[in-house]
Design a protein around this motif. Structure first.
Motif, PDB file in Angstrom:
ATOM      1  N   GLY A   1      54.331  54.457 -93.011  1.00  0.00           N
ATOM      2  CA  GLY A   1      55.343  54.020 -92.060  1.00  0.00           C
ATOM      3  C   GLY A   1      56.709  53.945 -92.705  1.00  0.00           C
ATOM      4  N   TYR A   2      57.693  53.587 -91.889  1.00  0.00           N
ATOM      5  CA  TYR A   2      59.051  53.443 -92.405  1.00  0.00           C
ATOM      6  C   TYR A   2      59.193  52.048 -93.001  1.00  0.00           C
ATOM      7  CZ  TYR A   2      60.041  57.770 -89.953  1.00  0.00           C
ATOM      8  OH  TYR A   2      60.023  59.075 -89.539  1.00  0.00           O
ATOM      9  N   ASN A   3      58.608  51.882 -94.186  1.00  0.00           N
ATOM     10  CA  ASN A   3      58.585  50.574 -94.815  1.00  0.00           C
ATOM     11  C   ASN A   3      59.504  50.570 -96.041  1.00  0.00           C
ATOM     12  OD1 ASN A   3      57.156  52.134 -96.611  1.00  0.00           O
ATOM     13  ND2 ASN A   3      55.164  51.263 -96.087  1.00  0.00           N
TER      14      ASN A   3
ATOM     15  N   THR B   1      57.609  43.532 -88.862  1.00  0.00           N
ATOM     16  CA  THR B   1      58.560  44.327 -89.638  1.00  0.00           C
ATOM     17  C   THR B   1      58.665  43.752 -91.045  1.00  0.00           C
ATOM     18  OG1 THR B   1      60.475  42.960 -89.028  1.00  0.00           O
ATOM     19  CG2 THR B   1      59.872  44.775 -87.522  1.00  0.00           C
ATOM     20  N   ASP B   2      59.490  44.364 -91.869  1.00  0.00           N
ATOM     21  CA  ASP B   2      59.679  43.876 -93.236  1.00  0.00           C
ATOM     22  C   ASP B   2      60.211  42.446 -93.264  1.00  0.00           C
ATOM     23  OD1 ASP B   2      58.800  46.278 -94.152  1.00  0.00           O
ATOM     24  OD2 ASP B   2      60.747  47.024 -94.804  1.00  0.00           O
TER      25      ASP B   2
ATOM     26  N   ALA C   1      52.821  36.698 -97.183  1.00  0.00           N
ATOM     27  CA  ALA C   1      53.281  36.786 -98.569  1.00  0.00           C
ATOM     28  C   ALA C   1      53.170  38.226 -99.060  1.00  0.00           C
ATOM     29  CB  ALA C   1      52.451  35.860 -99.458  1.00  0.00           C
ATOM     30  N   ASP C   2      54.153  38.668 -99.840  1.00  0.00           N
ATOM     31  CA  ASP C   2      54.203  40.082-100.220  1.00  0.00           C
ATOM     32  C   ASP C   2      53.083  40.503-101.161  1.00  0.00           C
ATOM     33  OD1 ASP C   2      55.085  38.871-102.547  1.00  0.00           O
ATOM     34  OD2 ASP C   2      57.012  39.917-102.626  1.00  0.00           O
ATOM     35  N   TRP C   3      52.348  39.543-101.714  1.00  0.00           N
ATOM     36  CA  TRP C   3      51.204  39.901-102.561  1.00  0.00           C
ATOM     37  C   TRP C   3      49.929  40.141-101.731  1.00  0.00           C
ATOM     38  CZ3 TRP C   3      53.977  35.328-103.136  1.00  0.00           C
ATOM     39  CH2 TRP C   3      53.396  34.181-102.602  1.00  0.00           C
TER      40      TRP C   3
END
Length: 232
Positions: A1-3, A65-66, A179-181
Motif C-alpha cells: 500500500g501507499y504506506n 492510516t499512518d 504501536a509501531d512495533w
C-alpha cells in the motif's frame, strides 16, 4: 500500500529509485506458492505478487492510516484486555490492548501458525507480566479456554458477531491507535477487505483483526450488560 515505504523511498524529495520485482522472479519459491496466489486477483494480486504500490480495494477499515500508528503508548492506563483467535495451519493471533481515558492502544501481538496450547499459555503469561492482567476474549475452543483458566489466565468466549463487531471497532476509529512495533496488526489493517462486489469479509489476513474485534466488542458488550451502543 501507499504506506511509509512509499513515502520514504518513492515520494520523498531525496527518494531512492525502486525497481519493482514480482515474487515469481524468485527461483526458490515453494511448490505451493502458485496454489496460494491463484486465489488473489485485481489490485490485491498486483500488490502481493507483482510488488506494486497499490491501495487494496474494498478495505474494511479504510480509515486506518499512518496517523493511527504511534511510537509511544501511555504510561498510565485504566485497563488491559486481550483478544485470542485460534489458528492451525493459519496463524494463531493474540492482541493486547490498553485503555487510557477514551483512547485504546494495541500494545502487543502474537502471530504464529501451528502452535500448541502450551505456547498460547506462555505468550499470554508473558503479556500478563508485561502489560497487566485482564480478560482474554477468546475464539470458541472450550478445552483450551478451560486449560488457560486453570493456569491463571482469565479466558472467556468472545462475542463473535462480525458485522456488529466491525461497526463497533470503526466507531472507535478516532480513539484507536496501534504501536509501531505491532507490525502484523498494521499489515492486517491494510489487507483486511471485503469480497469483490460483496458486503462479506474475505477470510484472508483476518486473524489479528478477529482477535482485535473479539476484545473490543466483547468488552463493550460486557460493560453494557448485553446492550451495545454503536457509534457510526
Amino acid at each position: 500500500g501507499y504506506n511509509w515505504v512509499y513515502d520514504r523511498f518513492v515520494d520523498a524529495d531525496d527518494a531512492t529509485v525502486i525497481q519493482g520485482v514480482p515474487s515469481t522472479a524468485n527461483p526458490h519459491l515453494p511448490d505451493e506458492y502458485e496454489e496460494i496466489t491463484d486465489e488473489y486477483e485485481g489490485v490485491f494480486y498486483e500488490q502481493e505478487v507483482l510488488g506494486k504500490f497499490r491501495q487494496p480495494e474494498g478495505l474494511v477499515y479504510q480509515w486506518f492510516t499512518d496517523e493511527k500508528i504511534t511510537e509511544e503508548t501511555p504510561e498510565q492506563t485504566d485497563k488491559t484486555i486481550y483478544g485470542l483467535d485460534f489458528g492451525g495451519a493459519v496463524p494463531t493471533a493474540i492482541v493486547a490492548l490498553q485503555q487510557s481515558g477514551e483512547e485504546w492502544y494495541v500494545v502487543d501481538e502474537f502471530y504464529q501458525p501451528r502452535v500448541t496450547d502450551d505456547t498460547i499459555s506462555e505468550e499470554l503469561q508473558r503479556m500478563y507480566d508485561e502489560h497487566g492482567q485482564g480478560p482474554v476474549y477468546s475464539d470458541h475452543e472450550p478445552r483450551t479456554i478451560e486449560k488457560l483458566n486453570r493456569e491463571g489466565i482469565n479466558a472467556e468466549e468472545a462475542e463473535k458477531s462480525v458485522d456488529e463487531g466491525i461497526r463497533h471497532v470503526s466507531g472507535l476509529r478516532e480513539n484507536l491507535y496501534v504501536a509501531d512495533w505491532c507490525q502484523n496488526t498494521i499489515n492486517e489493517f491494510n489487507q483486511y477487505r471485503y469480497k469483490d462486489d460483496s458486503d462479506k469479509v474475505l477470510k484472508e489476513h483476518d486473524h489479528l483483526m478477529d482477535a482485535l474485534r473479539y476484545a473490543l466488542f466483547t468488552d463493550d458488550t460486557a460493560l453494557e450488560g448485553g446492550m451495545v451502543e454503536i457509534e457510526w
